[in-house]
Design a protein around this motif. Structure first.
Motif, PDB file in Angstrom:
ATOM      1  N   UNK A  11       0.984 -16.831  -4.967  1.00 28.26           N
ATOM      2  CA  UNK A  11       0.032 -15.913  -4.359  1.00 28.26           C
ATOM      3  C   UNK A  11       0.331 -14.463  -4.716  1.00 28.26           C
ATOM      4  N   UNK A  12      -0.720 -13.676  -4.644  1.00 28.97           N
ATOM      5  CA  UNK A  12      -0.606 -12.228  -4.811  1.00 28.97           C
ATOM      6  C   UNK A  12      -1.202 -11.573  -3.566  1.00 28.97           C
ATOM      7  N   UNK A  13      -0.401 -10.774  -2.881  1.00 31.65           N
ATOM      8  CA  UNK A  13      -0.830 -10.098  -1.658  1.00 31.65           C
ATOM      9  C   UNK A  13      -0.874  -8.595  -1.906  1.00 31.65           C
ATOM     10  N   UNK A  14      -1.972  -7.988  -1.490  1.00 34.42           N
ATOM     11  CA  UNK A  14      -2.131  -6.543  -1.650  1.00 34.42           C
ATOM     12  C   UNK A  14      -1.842  -5.869  -0.316  1.00 34.42           C
ATOM     13  N   UNK A  15      -0.835  -4.989  -0.323  1.00 30.32           N
ATOM     14  CA  UNK A  15      -0.375  -4.331   0.891  1.00 30.32           C
ATOM     15  C   UNK A  15      -0.779  -2.860   0.868  1.00 30.32           C
ATOM     16  N   UNK A  16      -1.345  -2.400   1.973  1.00 34.64           N
ATOM     17  CA  UNK A  16      -1.749  -0.992   2.092  1.00 34.64           C
ATOM     18  C   UNK A  16      -0.502  -0.105   2.204  1.00 34.64           C
ATOM     19  N   UNK A  17      -0.544   1.080   1.601  1.00 30.96           N
ATOM     20  CA  UNK A  17       0.629   1.988   1.658  1.00 30.96           C
ATOM     21  C   UNK A  17       1.104   2.288   3.069  1.00 30.96           C
ATOM     22  N   UNK A  18       0.199   2.262   4.042  1.00 34.74           N
ATOM     23  CA  UNK A  18       0.590   2.547   5.417  1.00 34.74           C
ATOM     24  C   UNK A  18       1.514   1.485   5.995  1.00 34.74           C
ATOM     25  N   UNK A  19       1.579   0.325   5.342  1.00 37.69           N
ATOM     26  CA  UNK A  19       2.426  -0.765   5.804  1.00 37.69           C
ATOM     27  C   UNK A  19       3.635  -0.972   4.903  1.00 37.69           C
ATOM     28  N   UNK A  20       3.917   0.015   4.088  1.00 43.31           N
ATOM     29  CA  UNK A  20       5.013  -0.113   3.131  1.00 43.31           C
ATOM     30  C   UNK A  20       6.383  -0.167   3.796  1.00 43.31           C
ATOM     31  N   UNK A  21       6.490   0.323   5.034  1.00 49.98           N
ATOM     32  CA  UNK A  21       7.775   0.309   5.722  1.00 49.98           C
ATOM     33  C   UNK A  21       8.165  -1.091   6.162  1.00 49.98           C
ATOM     34  N   UNK A  22       7.184  -1.978   6.344  1.00 50.57           N
ATOM     35  CA  UNK A  22       7.470  -3.349   6.763  1.00 50.57           C
ATOM     36  C   UNK A  22       6.584  -4.292   5.943  1.00 50.57           C
ATOM     37  N   UNK A  23       6.979  -4.502   4.714  1.00 50.61           N
ATOM     38  CA  UNK A  23       6.181  -5.298   3.779  1.00 50.61           C
ATOM     39  C   UNK A  23       6.102  -6.766   4.222  1.00 50.61           C
ATOM     40  N   UNK A  24       7.221  -7.295   4.716  1.00 54.84           N
ATOM     41  CA  UNK A  24       7.247  -8.713   5.122  1.00 54.84           C
ATOM     42  C   UNK A  24       6.238  -8.981   6.226  1.00 54.84           C
ATOM     43  N   UNK A  25       6.175  -8.099   7.210  1.00 59.84           N
ATOM     44  CA  UNK A  25       5.217  -8.272   8.294  1.00 59.84           C
ATOM     45  C   UNK A  25       3.789  -8.153   7.799  1.00 59.84           C
ATOM     46  N   UNK A  26       3.558  -7.248   6.865  1.00 59.19           N
ATOM     47  CA  UNK A  26       2.221  -7.080   6.304  1.00 59.19           C
ATOM     48  C   UNK A  26       1.784  -8.326   5.538  1.00 59.19           C
ATOM     49  N   UNK A  27       2.709  -8.961   4.837  1.00 60.21           N
ATOM     50  CA  UNK A  27       2.400 -10.179   4.078  1.00 60.21           C
ATOM     51  C   UNK A  27       2.052 -11.322   5.037  1.00 60.21           C
ATOM     52  N   UNK A  28       2.827 -11.452   6.109  1.00 61.27           N
ATOM     53  CA  UNK A  28       2.558 -12.509   7.076  1.00 61.27           C
ATOM     54  C   UNK A  28       1.195 -12.324   7.742  1.00 61.27           C
ATOM     55  N   UNK A  29       0.817 -11.092   7.971  1.00 63.19           N
ATOM     56  CA  UNK A  29      -0.498 -10.827   8.556  1.00 63.19           C
ATOM     57  C   UNK A  29      -1.611 -11.246   7.605  1.00 63.19           C
ATOM     58  N   UNK A  30      -1.408 -10.951   6.323  1.00 56.16           N
ATOM     59  CA  UNK A  30      -2.422 -11.324   5.339  1.00 56.16           C
ATOM     60  C   UNK A  30      -2.540 -12.842   5.227  1.00 56.16           C
ATOM     61  N   UNK A  31      -1.404 -13.520   5.245  1.00 56.33           N
ATOM     62  CA  UNK A  31      -1.435 -14.982   5.161  1.00 56.33           C
ATOM     63  C   UNK A  31      -2.050 -15.589   6.421  1.00 56.33           C
ATOM     64  N   UNK A  32      -1.774 -14.980   7.568  1.00 53.48           N
ATOM     65  CA  UNK A  32      -2.337 -15.491   8.821  1.00 53.48           C
ATOM     66  C   UNK A  32      -3.854 -15.378   8.847  1.00 53.48           C
ATOM     67  N   UNK A  33      -4.388 -14.409   8.118  1.00 49.86           N
ATOM     68  CA  UNK A  33      -5.844 -14.240   8.070  1.00 49.86           C
ATOM     69  C   UNK A  33      -6.529 -15.392   7.337  1.00 49.86           C
TER      70      UNK A  33
END
Length: 231
Positions: A11-33
């Motif tokens: 998979x390829x996940x695109x993370x917004x710069x505002x979430x760069x401090x916690x990339x792992x959490x941002x990825x999990x949110x994208x997968x949960x969607x």
């Protein structure tokens, strides 16, 4: 149950710069969607995921709002019902015209009367309906019963399944897997075996008694004849 599979996905996940401090959490949110939605890429509904490997080197995409591009590997549990597959679900509503089922706790299915084989007859007592087999009286379907049915079609937008109980290998899972049939057979054997043994023993004793009684009568008659001849 058919329709469930595990897929190894890159998979390829695109993370917004505002979430760069916690990339792992941002990825999990994208997968949960992705959960409990039909995904054309995977040709099924994503039920669960597990991230195996995460690429530590993210690539920044150019644009007005540059995103981080993160690559990862994950295991996905997919639900992909296809026509002629066998699914299992819990009956939540039952009427003369249809049987309504919930599959895996989120997908609804309906089986209309024309897709219910003639073996089953609808009965209603005190406002509670159920389908009873004409062939096997203990094979019943009512609210709360787990049934196995055949998939006819799937509405991908609302995850609604159209099912069928026409094939003989469909119906109550408890009956099909032999739980009810085995318990019934064992109980019948327990009832019949003692009765059979008693009957055999009683017949043996009775026949023996009859034989000995006839012999005794014959002996008594012979004695009476001898006594009469002597006198």
């Amino acid at each position: 149950m058919e329709g469930l599979s595990v897929s190894d996905a890159n998979l390829v996940v695109y993370v917004h710069p505002s979430r760069s401090k916690n990339v792992s959490q941002a990825i999990l949110r994208e997968l949960s969607s992705l959960l409990f939605k039909f995904n054309e890429t995977f040709d099924g509904v994503v039920l669960a995921y597990a991230v195996n490997a995460l690429d530590k080197h993210a690539r920044i995409l150019s644009g007005v709002h540059p995103y981080f591009c993160v690559r990862l590997k994950a295991n996905l549990l997919l639900f992909s019902p296809k026509p002629n597959m066998l699914l299992e679900g819990k009956v939540v509503k039952l009427m003369r015209e249809s049987i309504h089922v919930i599959v895996l706790g989120f997908s609804s299915a309906v089986i209309v009367d024309e897709d219910i084989r003639d073996e089953f007859r609808y009965k209603s007592k005190r406002g509670e309906g159920k389908y009873v087999s004409r062939v096997h009286k203990r094979h019943t379907i009512k609210v709360g019963t787990i049934i196995r049915f055949l998939v006819k079609s799937l509405d991908e937008e609302i995850l609604h399944i159209s099912g069928s109980l026409i094939p003989d290998h469909t119906g109550s899972v408890g009956w099909l897997d032999g739980d009810v049939k085995n318990s019934t057979t064992e109980s019948n054997k327990k009832r019949k075996q003692p009765d059979g043994e008693i009957e055999v023993q009683e017949l043996g004793i009775a026949s023996g008694d009859t034989h000995s009684a006839n012999n005794d009568r014959g002996i008594k008659k012979k004695k009476k004849r001898r006594n009469a001849e002597e006198h």
